[in-house]
Design a protein around this motif. Structure first.
Motif, PDB file in Angstrom:
ATOM      1  N   MET A   1      26.830  48.643  14.516  1.00  0.00           N
ATOM      2  CA  MET A   1      26.424  47.910  15.687  1.00  0.00           C
ATOM      3  C   MET A   1      24.912  48.025  15.849  1.00  0.00           C
ATOM      4  SD  MET A   1      27.771  48.055  19.607  1.00  0.00           S
ATOM      5  CE  MET A   1      27.504  49.747  20.050  1.00  0.00           C
ATOM      6  N   THR A   2      24.288  46.925  16.242  1.00  0.00           N
ATOM      7  CA  THR A   2      22.853  46.901  16.470  1.00  0.00           C
ATOM      8  C   THR A   2      22.535  47.592  17.786  1.00  0.00           C
ATOM      9  OG1 THR A   2      22.739  44.789  15.319  1.00  0.00           O
ATOM     10  CG2 THR A   2      20.853  45.389  16.680  1.00  0.00           C
ATOM     11  N   THR A   3      21.589  48.506  17.765  1.00  0.00           N
ATOM     12  CA  THR A   3      21.216  49.242  18.965  1.00  0.00           C
ATOM     13  C   THR A   3      20.676  48.287  20.020  1.00  0.00           C
ATOM     14  OG1 THR A   3      20.666  51.131  17.601  1.00  0.00           O
ATOM     15  CG2 THR A   3      19.775  51.117  19.834  1.00  0.00           C
ATOM     16  N   GLY A   4      21.156  48.439  21.251  1.00  0.00           N
ATOM     17  CA  GLY A   4      20.648  47.659  22.366  1.00  0.00           C
ATOM     18  C   GLY A   4      21.236  46.270  22.507  1.00  0.00           C
ATOM     19  N   ARG A   5      22.064  45.836  21.548  1.00  0.00           N
ATOM     20  CA  ARG A   5      22.661  44.500  21.618  1.00  0.00           C
ATOM     21  C   ARG A   5      24.100  44.663  22.066  1.00  0.00           C
ATOM     22  NH1 ARG A   5      18.689  41.027  21.831  1.00  0.00           N
ATOM     23  NH2 ARG A   5      20.104  39.401  21.198  1.00  0.00           N
ATOM     24  N   ARG A   6      24.361  44.406  23.342  1.00  0.00           N
ATOM     25  CA  ARG A   6      25.681  44.626  23.913  1.00  0.00           C
ATOM     26  C   ARG A   6      26.080  43.451  24.778  1.00  0.00           C
ATOM     27  NH1 ARG A   6      25.505  50.743  26.130  1.00  0.00           N
ATOM     28  NH2 ARG A   6      27.669  50.603  25.585  1.00  0.00           N
ATOM     29  N   LEU A   7      27.368  43.388  25.039  1.00  0.00           N
ATOM     30  CA  LEU A   7      27.926  42.444  26.008  1.00  0.00           C
ATOM     31  C   LEU A   7      28.806  43.215  26.969  1.00  0.00           C
ATOM     32  CD1 LEU A   7      29.248  39.444  23.869  1.00  0.00           C
ATOM     33  CD2 LEU A   7      27.241  39.478  25.330  1.00  0.00           C
ATOM     34  N   ALA A   8      28.803  42.789  28.204  1.00  0.00           N
ATOM     35  CA  ALA A   8      29.736  43.326  29.195  1.00  0.00           C
ATOM     36  C   ALA A   8      30.263  42.155  29.998  1.00  0.00           C
ATOM     37  CB  ALA A   8      29.055  44.334  30.104  1.00  0.00           C
ATOM     38  N   ARG A   9      31.485  42.289  30.436  1.00  0.00           N
ATOM     39  CA  ARG A   9      32.116  41.249  31.242  1.00  0.00           C
ATOM     40  C   ARG A   9      32.415  41.819  32.614  1.00  0.00           C
ATOM     41  NH1 ARG A   9      33.023  41.637  26.269  1.00  0.00           N
ATOM     42  NH2 ARG A   9      32.978  39.845  24.893  1.00  0.00           N
ATOM     43  N   SER A  10      32.271  40.961  33.610  1.00  0.00           N
ATOM     44  CA  SER A  10      32.533  41.400  34.963  1.00  0.00           C
ATOM     45  C   SER A  10      33.067  40.221  35.757  1.00  0.00           C
ATOM     46  CB  SER A  10      31.236  41.920  35.607  1.00  0.00           C
ATOM     47  OG  SER A  10      31.481  42.367  36.921  1.00  0.00           O
ATOM     48  N   GLY A  11      33.981  40.514  36.655  1.00  0.00           N
ATOM     49  CA  GLY A  11      34.511  39.466  37.514  1.00  0.00           C
ATOM     50  C   GLY A  11      34.781  40.004  38.901  1.00  0.00           C
ATOM     51  N   PHE A  12      34.744  39.115  39.879  1.00  0.00           N
ATOM     52  CA  PHE A  12      35.019  39.519  41.256  1.00  0.00           C
ATOM     53  C   PHE A  12      35.414  38.296  42.067  1.00  0.00           C
ATOM     54  CE2 PHE A  12      30.479  38.718  40.909  1.00  0.00           C
ATOM     55  CZ  PHE A  12      30.219  37.872  41.976  1.00  0.00           C
ATOM     56  N   THR A  13      36.063  38.558  43.173  1.00  0.00           N
ATOM     57  CA  THR A  13      36.411  37.533  44.157  1.00  0.00           C
ATOM     58  C   THR A  13      36.001  38.041  45.527  1.00  0.00           C
ATOM     59  OG1 THR A  13      38.269  36.713  42.857  1.00  0.00           O
ATOM     60  CG2 THR A  13      38.294  36.208  45.215  1.00  0.00           C
ATOM     61  N   LEU A  14      35.282  37.204  46.265  1.00  0.00           N
ATOM     62  CA  LEU A  14      34.849  37.524  47.625  1.00  0.00           C
ATOM     63  C   LEU A  14      35.338  36.422  48.549  1.00  0.00           C
ATOM     64  CD1 LEU A  14      31.142  38.454  46.800  1.00  0.00           C
ATOM     65  CD2 LEU A  14      33.014  40.043  47.234  1.00  0.00           C
ATOM     66  N   SER A  15      35.883  36.796  49.692  1.00  0.00           N
ATOM     67  CA  SER A  15      36.371  35.814  50.665  1.00  0.00           C
ATOM     68  C   SER A  15      35.803  36.129  52.039  1.00  0.00           C
ATOM     69  CB  SER A  15      37.897  35.842  50.747  1.00  0.00           C
ATOM     70  OG  SER A  15      38.451  35.445  49.530  1.00  0.00           O
ATOM     71  N   ARG A  16      35.592  35.062  52.802  1.00  0.00           N
ATOM     72  CA  ARG A  16      35.127  35.238  54.175  1.00  0.00           C
ATOM     73  C   ARG A  16      35.548  34.029  54.994  1.00  0.00           C
ATOM     74  NH1 ARG A  16      29.186  36.780  56.504  1.00  0.00           N
ATOM     75  NH2 ARG A  16      29.686  36.342  58.664  1.00  0.00           N
ATOM     76  N   ASP A  17      35.943  34.276  56.212  1.00  0.00           N
ATOM     77  CA  ASP A  17      36.238  33.194  57.144  1.00  0.00           C
ATOM     78  C   ASP A  17      35.007  32.960  58.001  1.00  0.00           C
ATOM     79  OD1 ASP A  17      38.785  33.060  56.116  1.00  0.00           O
ATOM     80  OD2 ASP A  17      39.749  33.992  57.844  1.00  0.00           O
ATOM     81  N   TYR A  18      34.636  31.683  58.128  1.00  0.00           N
ATOM     82  CA  TYR A  18      33.496  31.297  58.955  1.00  0.00           C
ATOM     83  C   TYR A  18      33.989  30.525  60.170  1.00  0.00           C
ATOM     84  CZ  TYR A  18      30.625  32.384  54.859  1.00  0.00           C
ATOM     85  OH  TYR A  18      30.022  33.006  53.804  1.00  0.00           O
ATOM     86  N   PRO A  19      33.436  30.769  61.350  1.00  0.00           N
ATOM     87  CA  PRO A  19      33.844  30.038  62.550  1.00  0.00           C
ATOM     88  C   PRO A  19      33.118  28.687  62.631  1.00  0.00           C
ATOM     89  CG  PRO A  19      32.224  31.676  63.142  1.00  0.00           C
ATOM     90  CD  PRO A  19      32.499  31.840  61.662  1.00  0.00           C
TER      91      PRO A  19
END
Length: 158
Positions: A1-19
């Motif tokens: 593996m090449t030093t410093g060459r990486r991938l990362a995956r991330s996911g999220f869900t955010l919800s909010r009710d607005y008046p």
């Protein structure tokens, strides 16, 4: 593996009710003057370098600015799906000081509820090289945008 060459995956869900009615929340994204009123970090930027807004399927948004005593952030998004008052889907790339940081897919959903609008932001990102641990920061930054939108919808300002 090449030093410093990486991938990362991330996911999220955010919800909010607005008046606020769904049309008002929708317009905060779909109308350029509205979006300019709340989008971004407000006073955290010392200089806006580029802004483009093309709200249509295939359209591209660009937001590039320099943080006070900090880096230049560049956001370039393409709208891939828009259903009025229902959803917006984008793919977007982020750069920090000219270095490609990430590529993401984000879906924004708008649902009418008693007394306002339920808003849900779901995102899946790939982070590159030295930014591979930045998924948590992206979620925090998105929370900040959702809070700024809430302040704008209730007070008309950031």
């Amino acid at each position: 593996m090449t030093t410093g060459r990486r991938l990362a995956r991330s996911g999220f869900t955010l919800s909010r009710d607005y008046p606020a009615p769904i049309e008002r929340v929708w317009d905060a994204f779909a109308d350029e003057a509205e979006k300019l009123s709340w989008w971004g970090a407000g006073d955290a930027f010392e200089e806006t370098r580029e802004w483009a807004f093309d709200f249509r399927v295939g359209g591209i948004d660009i937001a590039e600015a320099k943080f006070h005593n900090g880096p230049v952030s560049r956001y370039v998004a393409t709208y891939t799906d828009i259903v009025q008052h229902n959803r917006i889907v984008t793919t977007y790339d982020m750069w920090l000081d000219g270095e490609h940081m990430s590529t993401s897919v984000a879906s924004l959903e708008f649902d009418p509820v008693d007394g306002g609008t339920s808003f849900t932001h779901t995102e899946h990102g790939v982070f590159f090289d030295r930014f591979w641990e930045d998924g948590v920061g992206r979620e925090q930054g998105t929370k900040g945008l959702i809070e700024a939108l809430g302040r704008y919808l209730t007070t008309g300002s950031r």
